[in-house]
Design a protein around this motif. Structure first.
Motif, mmCIF file in Angstrom:
data_model
loop_
_atom_site.group_PDB
_atom_site.id
_atom_site.type_symbol
_atom_site.label_atom_id
_atom_site.label_comp_id
_atom_site.label_asym_id
_atom_site.label_seq_id
_atom_site.Cartn_x
_atom_site.Cartn_y
_atom_site.Cartn_z
ATOM 1 N N ASN A 75 0.573 -1.120 -0.127
ATOM 2 C CA ASN A 75 0.305 -0.261 -0.004
ATOM 3 C C ASN A 75 0.310 0.899 -0.191
ATOM 4 N N ILE A 76 0.362 2.496 -0.860
ATOM 5 C CA ILE A 76 1.598 3.357 -0.905
ATOM 6 C C ILE A 76 0.650 4.607 -0.530
ATOM 7 N N LEU A 77 0.559 5.582 0.201
ATOM 8 C CA LEU A 77 0.039 6.194 0.321
ATOM 9 C C LEU A 77 0.263 7.943 -0.328
ATOM 10 N N TYR A 78 0.021 8.132 -1.434
ATOM 11 C CA TYR A 78 0.488 9.243 -2.140
ATOM 12 C C TYR A 78 0.202 11.042 -1.630
ATOM 13 N N THR A 79 0.988 11.646 -1.593
ATOM 14 C CA THR A 79 0.323 13.051 -0.174
ATOM 15 C C THR A 79 0.827 13.785 -0.988
ATOM 16 N N GLY A 80 -0.046 15.223 -2.073
ATOM 17 C CA GLY A 80 0.597 16.018 -1.956
ATOM 18 C C GLY A 80 -0.298 17.267 -1.916
ATOM 19 N N GLU A 81 -0.170 18.896 -2.725
ATOM 20 C CA GLU A 81 -1.301 19.739 -2.856
ATOM 21 C C GLU A 81 -1.753 19.808 -3.319
ATOM 22 N N PRO A 96 11.788 -0.318 -17.073
ATOM 23 C CA PRO A 96 11.928 1.367 -17.371
ATOM 24 C C PRO A 96 10.999 2.407 -16.827
ATOM 25 N N MET A 97 9.413 1.844 -16.390
ATOM 26 C CA MET A 97 8.793 2.176 -15.895
ATOM 27 C C MET A 97 8.461 2.570 -14.355
ATOM 28 N N MET A 98 9.510 2.194 -14.179
ATOM 29 C CA MET A 98 9.544 2.753 -12.472
ATOM 30 C C MET A 98 10.588 3.973 -13.054
ATOM 31 N N GLN A 99 11.000 4.319 -13.971
ATOM 32 C CA GLN A 99 12.223 5.395 -13.847
ATOM 33 C C GLN A 99 10.602 6.945 -14.610
ATOM 34 N N GLU A 100 9.498 6.849 -15.100
ATOM 35 C CA GLU A 100 8.462 7.310 -15.141
ATOM 36 C C GLU A 100 7.985 8.013 -14.241
ATOM 37 N N ILE A 101 7.334 6.891 -13.597
ATOM 38 C CA ILE A 101 6.951 6.640 -12.288
ATOM 39 C C ILE A 101 7.616 7.910 -11.155
ATOM 40 N N LEU A 130 7.395 11.721 -12.799
ATOM 41 C CA LEU A 130 5.781 11.775 -12.524
ATOM 42 C C LEU A 130 5.305 12.247 -10.926
ATOM 43 N N ARG A 131 6.239 11.301 -9.858
ATOM 44 C CA ARG A 131 5.801 11.883 -8.786
ATOM 45 C C ARG A 131 6.331 13.011 -8.417
ATOM 46 N N ASP A 132 8.131 12.706 -8.802
ATOM 47 C CA ASP A 132 8.900 14.312 -8.828
ATOM 48 C C ASP A 132 7.678 15.749 -9.355
ATOM 49 N N LYS A 133 6.828 15.294 -10.445
ATOM 50 C CA LYS A 133 6.189 15.741 -11.212
ATOM 51 C C LYS A 133 5.249 16.664 -10.043
ATOM 52 N N MET A 138 4.958 9.650 -0.361
ATOM 53 C CA MET A 138 5.043 8.585 -0.257
ATOM 54 C C MET A 138 5.003 8.225 1.342
ATOM 55 N N GLN A 139 4.359 7.474 1.853
ATOM 56 C CA GLN A 139 4.276 6.214 3.206
ATOM 57 C C GLN A 139 4.335 4.988 2.439
ATOM 58 N N VAL A 140 4.773 3.948 3.004
ATOM 59 C CA VAL A 140 4.704 2.860 2.037
ATOM 60 C C VAL A 140 4.203 1.189 3.127
ATOM 61 N N THR A 141 3.369 0.932 3.417
ATOM 62 C CA THR A 141 3.273 -0.423 4.054
ATOM 63 C C THR A 141 3.454 -1.801 3.384
ATOM 64 N N ARG A 142 3.986 -2.541 4.062
ATOM 65 C CA ARG A 142 4.314 -4.116 3.195
ATOM 66 C C ARG A 142 3.271 -4.917 3.415
ATOM 67 N N PHE A 143 2.282 -6.328 3.082
ATOM 68 C CA PHE A 143 2.140 -7.193 3.917
ATOM 69 C C PHE A 143 2.359 -8.385 2.879
ATOM 70 N N GLN A 144 2.193 -9.361 3.281
ATOM 71 C CA GLN A 144 2.358 -10.853 2.995
ATOM 72 C C GLN A 144 1.603 -11.875 3.689
ATOM 73 N N GLU A 145 0.902 -12.248 2.633
ATOM 74 C CA GLU A 145 0.619 -13.597 2.909
ATOM 75 C C GLU A 145 1.420 -14.477 3.645
ATOM 76 N N LEU A 146 0.684 -15.645 4.611
ATOM 77 C CA LEU A 146 1.652 -16.700 5.511
ATOM 78 C C LEU A 146 0.995 -17.875 4.016
ATOM 79 N N ASP A 147 1.722 -19.055 4.380
ATOM 80 C CA ASP A 147 1.140 -19.875 4.110
ATOM 81 C C ASP A 147 1.101 -20.641 5.114
#
Length: 97
Positions: free
Chosen positions: A6-12, A72-77, A80-83, A88-97
């Motif tokens: 989950n990535i929470l993007y914030t800006g003005e 290469p898409m990561m550079q494009e992304i 755009l984030r810079d533009k 960003m606030q990142v939260t990661r979740f992983q399913e358990l087996d």
């Protein structure tokens, strides 16, 4: 074992929403969704916070995420984030087996 990021993007001045709209309009979102291992890539807009956007990004495994991050898409992304001057606030979740 799916991994959800989950990535929470914030800006003005509505920049987070403009970022998400441009991600869709430019075709980047469609391309990410076509990558091997991508299971979900969706933006959500909090009703009470017009300056934030939540991305739910789900992958089959870490290898798929690593491949995506090296694409290469990561550079494009990043451009755009810079533009739109987003944070960003990142939260990661992983399913358990």
């Amino acid at each position: 074992m799916a991994i959800t990021v989950n990535i929470l993007y914030t800006g003005e001045s509505g920049n987070a929403k403009k970022f998400a709209e441009e991600m869709v309009a430019s075709g980047i979102v469609a391309r990410v969704r076509q990558e091997v291992g991508n299971e979900r890539y969706e933006y959500f807009f909090p009703m009470e916070d017009v300056d934030s956007v939540l991305l739910i990004d789900q992958w089959t495994n870490q290898e798929a995420i690593d491949f995506h991050h090296k694409s290469p898409m990561m550079q494009e992304i990043a451009q755009l984030r810079d533009k739109y001057q987003l944070h960003m606030q990142v939260t990661r979740f992983q399913e358990l087996d």
